[in-house]
Write a protein that holds these residues in place. Structure first.
Motif, PDB file in Angstrom:
ATOM      1  N   MET B 359      52.934  69.155  48.713  1.00 26.30           N
ATOM      2  CA  MET B 359      52.651  70.137  47.793  1.00 26.30           C
ATOM      3  C   MET B 359      53.213  70.034  46.494  1.00 26.30           C
ATOM      4  O   MET B 359      51.592  69.998  45.697  1.00 26.30           O
ATOM      5  N   HIS B 367      40.505  68.964  51.631  1.00 28.58           N
ATOM      6  CA  HIS B 367      40.000  70.544  53.123  1.00 28.58           C
ATOM      7  C   HIS B 367      41.501  71.154  52.650  1.00 28.58           C
ATOM      8  O   HIS B 367      40.774  72.480  52.321  1.00 28.58           O
ATOM      9  N   GLN B 369      43.675  71.364  50.495  1.00 26.55           N
ATOM     10  CA  GLN B 369      43.159  72.082  48.945  1.00 26.55           C
ATOM     11  C   GLN B 369      42.328  73.257  49.329  1.00 26.55           C
ATOM     12  O   GLN B 369      42.826  74.288  48.380  1.00 26.55           O
ATOM     13  N   GLU B 370      41.191  72.706  49.043  1.00 27.09           N
ATOM     14  CA  GLU B 370      40.387  74.196  49.336  1.00 27.09           C
ATOM     15  C   GLU B 370      40.618  75.311  50.019  1.00 27.09           C
ATOM     16  O   GLU B 370      40.534  76.669  49.278  1.00 27.09           O
ATOM     17  N   LEU B 372      43.241  76.662  50.427  1.00 27.14           N
ATOM     18  CA  LEU B 372      44.480  77.424  49.332  1.00 27.14           C
ATOM     19  C   LEU B 372      44.066  77.520  48.096  1.00 27.14           C
ATOM     20  O   LEU B 372      44.386  78.702  47.869  1.00 27.14           O
ATOM     21  N   THR B 373      43.263  77.149  47.665  1.00 25.30           N
ATOM     22  CA  THR B 373      43.019  78.007  46.531  1.00 25.30           C
ATOM     23  C   THR B 373      42.025  79.229  46.877  1.00 25.30           C
ATOM     24  O   THR B 373      42.212  79.879  46.139  1.00 25.30           O
ATOM     25  N   ALA B 376      44.303  81.488  47.468  1.00 21.54           N
ATOM     26  CA  ALA B 376      44.940  82.044  46.359  1.00 21.54           C
ATOM     27  C   ALA B 376      43.977  83.187  45.767  1.00 21.54           C
ATOM     28  O   ALA B 376      44.299  84.028  44.814  1.00 21.54           O
ATOM     29  N   ARG B 377      42.366  82.534  45.633  1.00 22.82           N
ATOM     30  CA  ARG B 377      41.480  83.656  44.710  1.00 22.82           C
ATOM     31  C   ARG B 377      41.236  84.296  45.131  1.00 22.82           C
ATOM     32  O   ARG B 377      40.519  85.587  44.755  1.00 22.82           O
ATOM     33  N   TYR B 378      40.764  84.468  46.417  1.00 23.20           N
ATOM     34  CA  TYR B 378      40.072  85.443  47.473  1.00 23.20           C
ATOM     35  C   TYR B 378      40.935  86.383  48.421  1.00 23.20           C
ATOM     36  O   TYR B 378      40.494  87.165  48.855  1.00 23.20           O
ATOM     37  N   GLY B 383      36.986  81.581  51.485  1.00 23.88           N
ATOM     38  CA  GLY B 383      36.582  81.186  50.383  1.00 23.88           C
ATOM     39  C   GLY B 383      35.155  82.564  50.019  1.00 23.88           C
ATOM     40  O   GLY B 383      34.260  82.125  49.484  1.00 23.88           O
ATOM     41  N   GLU B 461      53.595  75.799  51.255  1.00 21.68           N
ATOM     42  CA  GLU B 461      52.969  76.235  50.149  1.00 21.68           C
ATOM     43  C   GLU B 461      53.366  77.666  49.717  1.00 21.68           C
ATOM     44  O   GLU B 461      52.925  78.830  50.153  1.00 21.68           O
ATOM     45  N   LEU B 464      52.469  79.818  47.280  1.00 17.43           N
ATOM     46  CA  LEU B 464      50.931  81.291  47.871  1.00 17.43           C
ATOM     47  C   LEU B 464      51.406  82.014  49.065  1.00 17.43           C
ATOM     48  O   LEU B 464      51.175  83.321  48.225  1.00 17.43           O
TER      49      LEU B 464
END
Lengths: 324, 650, 260
Positions: B359, B367, B369-370, B372-373, B376-378, B383, B461, B464
């Motif tokens: 990591m 996948h 990565q998405e 985890l992103t 973190a964001r939402y 998503g 992570e 996170l």
């Protein structure tokens, strides 16, 4: 001539693109409403014969220059700027394709006039020009009026049907010349052809298109089975190709293919403008998406709010049963 | 009485020879063990020195009583007997050695003490039988994944020689007519020897010879042990003693690739491993065709340590050189390996450290990565906007209380899947109706709830996880509630066991525990009995991680359905394959049978018409699996909430 | 190579976008900002170029809520210098902002000369222009957009791949220094763990730079008539029911058109 409406012709591999004719159709309407001539501007080197096809316009301003042989937006913008300074049009419509990308902005900057992007429509409102633009991935529309003219409009595909812009009429062709730098700083060296796919998707009657909604490469099988059942081919939106699930030869959209099949079945595709421009003229569009607000439902003929991963196998089975 | 160490051998005093042999053996042994300790000392610290009562209790159960091995009864009993034989014989060896080296000690030789002689005879015979069972199993009926090594054969032979030599020695003494305590086995051997033509006069010399064979064999074993897989004999009691008392999670770190970057306890698992293959047999990743073998992982750790001992230096890497990233990402963190392991090995922490390193280097699939992103964001892996978290409540006839705004008794932490997945939202609504029907004072955190971070943590992570935990704790801090209930076992585990609550933690329960309470106390009256055969899948994070096995079963019994257990139930439950962040990862090509598919087939084979689950991810995985396994007509998957709702509907 | 990446925050369309009551702007309350997607690709391409050719990457971002996080994340990914531009208004329309950024680039000490300025080829609120060509024009540098790869840096020029259509791409030679509008980097934007971003927050100093002249109001040259949610010219006829029901209905429709 002053206050004319200009449409800049867009070419691809020696031929005029559909969007050029869409722009002509739109330009014709606006020019007629304002009672001014419509002029087409053809830039290139050795392509003067294309001027004959631009009969929808009253006049074709044909410019030949070696530096215009290559599709370099900034060179084209410079040529257009020179012409525009001489002739003072009221509005310059430039088809927004990858080929021309950035040319409209550069032209507006060179002339120090307003530029408008993502325009899908243009009309005359009480003698003023009003453009309708679609922003935020297709979610918000903005109507704007330029405070200064000429206005340079980057026209998005789909404003009018292309056929409306085709005409048998022979336009009046004017030769014009521009002076451009001998050594442009941006030169095209070569085209990179896509790896030939086994199939020409533009000739298919039935296309099953997959988007991010299929979630993983493994689920492609479901779409493939459905395509097989229906006797069609699969294709995809940009994200699917970027992930490597489908080859570039199967990408539909702005950087990919434009297709007009009899059936376009969009599975898990949200309907971003860059994709829609590649398939909006399909005869029958069926969209499947779990998001009821997905923009694709605005251009589809039939829609289903469902998980494509569940509908695809069910539909494949129903089709197989039907076909016997 | 004879002193076998007196006298001479080849002109040299026997005792002196014994001294020399003992010094060499212990010297080599000690040197090698010291080497291991030095290697472990280079690794990172990890405190395992707390809670001694619990540790000792576990030691008693798993080392002295061999509890985990008894899960496979035949070899379990055999190994238990071999173990105790070994204990007695080891004791007797040291006793004999001490007496042999230091003749002035006022103690007899071991077998000259009556009770010891009895024990030696008893365990000798029993041990030989057990060894025979073990040998037959290993060579003729080997279970899958049992490592067949030359070591195993050598050890079986050595122990046999040790036992046989002792019994033969006792027999020889009996043959010579010497007084010998025992239970008659010695006489038996005396008879055998006599039958082989050994004369009574040869009895004492034979006894002495056997004594020496025995001692030299054990001294040889002592030297051989730290070089073989039977290092586990030494290491495993410590492995159990210093084992994690709860599901192990490494302390925050930047991950590990090289030997020195792991903790001593993570490395130790490699030393304690007996390569028995129980972990492999239980592993859903391996059994589906993923390139991950927990046993191989342990072997690689051991091998890395051996290489370090052999050549020194700091360059010994586990990641890349020995363990490939595909194997690292394949783990579902179900803990079956750790649950089965008899020597207390902790495979999962090693994998998590490796994941943390991958990591940190940005080497993770798109996948994941998405996901985890998005987390973190939402605050959710879907998503989707955080604002949509409570959309599932639309469609309820009542308004669910907002725990951010008013005090509630029960704070309901729904988890991502229950809230965002459209297929699960009806079940979440059903849960809300059940709580309402039971008159519970409950509320949710609406948009303030974030993913618990459990799976992000297990994906490596750590940062996170910290962020999500902080946000959730902040939201909890502002709300007023007495107890927490959650629909999601992964969230249960994080909230209950891994969150750092500042001012004490409110009790956290899983909804099955709450529902059982409500049913048991008649606050949710059952209006009908349910038909049909059901079976229940124990979620990893509810069962193995948190020990909740009974409540869901009690609910199902109360509902009146005919209940069948799958073979792999309870703590041996077989993971659906979604854990450890794997639900966010792509399948590897060449998968033979996904864990979820194996499980639904197991459910159908057990005769169940309904597979009951208590985790949203299980529901999703099994719904997909029943289609891909072609069981749509045979098996239905339902959450326990759906059944309770059916039974309690007016 | 000395690389400058211009990155912006734009509204996140995952959230519902609401129109303000005056109908001329978006409701700020409902807005959450996110890095413009192709700007992220521009950064990735710059980092890849740095890995291959050495040099430094500087990220410049006009101020906005959460722009600091953008910059710390860029630093965690490997950017050497991160700069926030103050005094530039964020909003619908980019022409004024692009002009101001271009002026700032020339004025930030030590930033220019650079080899390349990279930014996204477009963003979702580019109503009145595109950042890359405007910055190029202001700096007097060549420009090319829709770029998907940059290679072969030699003799004061780069080879750049641009997307055309139908899967075709073109290889262009662009003299340095130049401004490139990146459509997609050669690899997807890398992941950087939260812990690294947090570490970057402690270790990195965001330079603040005041835009040299007050940026003009956005959209001076266009008068906004109104914002609206698109009224679709049509809307799909929605098919309801279970997946099996819908499959059946679709078969009927296809059969009617002779497609089965």
């Amino acid at each position: 001539m002053a206050a004319d409406i200009w449409v800049v012709a867009d070419q691809w591999q020696g031929r005029l693109t559909d969007i050029t004719f869409e722009a002509l159709a739109l330009g014709r309407e606006v020019a007629d409403a304002l009672k001014v001539p419509l002029e087409a501007v053809l830039l290139g080197h050795g392509c003067a014969s294309l001027a004959e096809e631009l009969g929808c316009a009253d006049v074709v301003i044909s410019v030949e220059h070696p530096a215009l042989a290559e599709p370099v937006p900034e060179t084209h913008a410079q040529a257009l700027a020179e012409l525009a300074r001489q002739r003072q049009p009221r509005a310059i419509l430039i088809p927004a394709t990858n080929t021309t990308w950035g040319a409209n902005t550069l032209l507006a900057a060179l002339l120090d006039v307003p530029g408008v992007n993502f325009a899908v429509d243009l009309k005359a409102v009480d003698g003023a020009l009003e453009a309708r633009c679609v922003l935020y991935g297709g979610k918000i529309e903005v109507r704007v009026q330029p405070r200064k003219e000429p206005v340079v409009i980057g026209l998005w595909p789909g404003a009018r049907p292309a056929d409306q812009g085709r005409s048998e009429r022979k336009p009046c062709i004017e030769q014009a010349s521009v002076s451009l730098a001998a050594e442009p700083k941006v030169r095209l060296k070569r085209y990179i052809e896509p790896e030939a796919g086994e199939v020409d998707l533009t000739r298919q009657d039935i296309l099953i298109a997959v988007g991010r909604g299929i979630q993983s490469k493994d689920n492609l099988e479901l779409a493939e089975e459905l395509a097989q059942a229906l006797g069609g081919e699969i294709c995809g939106s940009r994200p699917v190709v970027d992930q490597g699930w489908l080859p570039l030869s199967r990408q539909i959209g702005k950087s990919g293919l434009t297709v007009k099949p009899k059936l376009y079945l969009a599975l898990g595709i949200s309907g971003a403008p860059e994709h829609v421009e590649g398939m909006k003229d399909s005869a029958m569009i069926v969209a499947v998406n779990t998001d009821p607000h997905a923009p694709i439902f605005n251009i589809a003929h039939y829609g289903v709010v469902a998980d494509a991963l569940e509908l695809a196998p069910a539909l494949a089975e129903a089709v197989r049963a039907r076909k016997g | 009485m004879t002193d076998p160490a007196a006298g001479t051998f080849l002109g040299l005093p026997a005792r002196a020879i014994l001294w020399v042999l003992a010094l060499i053996a212990f010297g080599l042994f000690g040197w090698r063990v010291a080497g291991y300790i030095r290697v472990l000392a280079r690794a990172r610290p990890e405190p395992r020195w707390d809670r001694w009562p619990a540790r000792l209790k576990r030691f008693a159960l798993e080392v002295l009583f061999q509890r985990k091995l008894l899960e496979e009864p035949l070899i379990g009993v055999a190994h238990l007997l071999i173990f105790w034989a070994f204990v007695f014989y080891a004791t007797s060896f040291f006793w004999n050695l001490l007496r042999g080296l230091l003749p002035f000690l006022p103690i007899p030789y071991a077998d000259q003490a009556a009770w010891m002689a009895v024990a030696l005879e008893l365990f000798g015979v029993v041990g030989l039988v057990a060894l025979a069972v073990a040998a037959v199993r290993r060579y003729f009926f080997a279970p899958p994944r049992l490592e067949q090594t030359r070591d195993a054969g050598i050890i079986l032979s050595l122990i046999t020689i040790v036992l046989l030599s002792s019994l033969t020695g006792a027999g020889a003494l009996a043959l010579a007519g010497e007084d010998h305590a025992g239970i008659g086995i010695a006489s038996l051997f005396a008879g055998l020897l006599s039958g082989l033509g050994v004369a009574p006069a040869q009895g004492v010399p034979l006894n002495v010879a056997m004594w020496w064979v025995h001692m030299v064999t054990v001294l040889g074993f002592l030297v051989y042990l730290p070089y073989s897989k039977h290092l586990h004999l030494l290491a495993s009691p410590f492995g159990v003693l210093f084992g994690s008392l709860e599901p192990p999670m490494p302390a925050a770190s930047e991950g590990a690739a090289r030997l020195e970057e792991f903790t001593w306890r993570q490395l130790f698992s490699g030393l304690a491993c007996a390569e028995c293959g129980r972990c492999d047999r239980a592993c859903p990743a391996l059994n589906s065709g993923y390139p991950l073998s927990p046993k191989e992982l342990m072997h690689h750790v051991k091998e890395m340590i051996m290489a370090s001992l052999a050549s020194g230096g700091n360059g010994h890497r586990l990641l890349g050189d020995r363990v490939k990233p595909e194997a690292v990402w394949a783990c579902v963190t179900c803990l079956a390996c750790i649950q089965r392991c008899p020597v207390g090995n902790e495979h999962v922490p090693v994998l998590i450290e490796l994941r943390r390193r991958l990591m940190a280097d940005g080497e993770l699939e798109a996948h994941l990565q998405e996901a985890l992103t998005n987390l973190a964001r939402y605050g959710n892996s879907f998503g989707q906007s955080a604002r949509n978290r409570a959309r599932w409540t639309q469609g309820l006839e009542f308004k669910v209380k907002d725990a951010r705004k008013e005090p509630v008794t029960w704070l309901w932490f729904t988890g991502d899947y229950a809230a965002y997945d459209p297929r699960l939202q009806p079940i979440t609504r059903a849960a809300a109706r059940l709580f309402q029907r039971a008159g519970l004072d409950f509320g949710i955190l609406y948009e303030a709830e974030q993913n618990s971070g459990n799976d992000a943590r297990r994906a490596g992570e750590e940062g996170l996880f910290e962020t999500l935990m902080e946000k959730n704790l902040a939201a909890f801090g502002k709300a007023r509630f007495e107890r927490i209930v959650t629909t999601d076992p992964h969230s249960l585990h994080a909230l209950k066991n891994e969150y750092r609550w500042q001012n004490g933690r409110a009790p956290v329960v899983h909804y099955t525990e709450l529902l059982w309470e409500l049913i048991r106390t008649n606050r949710l009256p059952l209006n009908r009995r349910l038909n049909g055969r059901v079976t229940y899948h124990d979620p990893c994070y509810l069962g193995r991680y948190n020990g909740v096995y009974e409540a869901p079963r009690q609910i199902l019994h109360a509902l009146g359905a005919e209940f069948v257990e799958m073979p792999r139930h309870g703590s041996r439950s077989y993971c659906c394959g979604a854990g450890g962040g794997r639900i966010w990862m792509e399948d590897v090509p060449g998968i033979q049978e996904r864990p979820a598919e194996s499980r639904v087939r197991e459910a159908a084979a057990a005769g169940a018409a309904t597979l009951v689950v208590a985790c949203p991810k299980d529901w999703v995985m099994f719904q997909d699996a029943r289609k891909t396994a072609g069981l749509e007509d045979k098996l239905v998957v339902k959450d326990i909430i759906e059944l309770v709702e059916e039974a309690t509907n007016p | 190579m000395n690389l400058v990446v211009l990155m912006r925050m734009v509204p996140d369309v995952v959230e519902e976008l609401e129109i303000a009551s005056d109908q001329k702007s978006l409701d700020q309350e409902a807005l959450r900002l996110i890095v413009s997607e192709s700007d992220d690709h521009a950064l990735e391409e710059a980092l890849l170029l740095k890995e291959r050719h050495g040099g430094a990457v500087t990220v410049v971002a006009p101020e906005a809520p959460e722009a600091a996080e953008l910059l710390y994340t860029a630093a965690a990914k490997g950017a050497d210098r991160v700069i926030q531009l103050r005094g530039i208004q964020r909003g619908l329309g980019v022409a004024a902002m692009a002009e101001a950024c271009a002026a700032a680039l020339s004025a930030i000490p030590g930033l220019l000369p650079a080899d390349l300025v990279l930014t996204g080829t477009q963003s979702i609120e580019d109503l009145d222009g595109l950042v890359a060509p405007l910055v190029a024009r202001r700096l007097g540098w060549p420009y090319l957009g829709v770029v998907t790869a940059v290679s072969d840096v030699s003799n004061g020029a780069v080879i750049v791949v641009k997307e055309f259509q139908a899967g075709y791409r073109g290889e262009f030679q662009v003299s340095l220094p130049a401004v490139l509008g990146v459509q997609a980097a050669e690899k997807p934007p890398r992941y950087v763990p939260v812990a690294k971003v947090r570490a970057a927050m402690k270790a990195t100093k965001i330079e603040e730079f005041e835009a040299p002249q007050p940026a003009p109001e956005p959209l001076q040259e266009l008068a906004i008539v109104a914002l609206a949610k698109p009224e679709a010219a049509g809307h799909a006829e929605m098919l309801e029911g279970s997946v099996e029901d819908v499959a059946g209905k679709l078969c009927e429709l296809l059969a009617e058109r002779g497609l089965l």
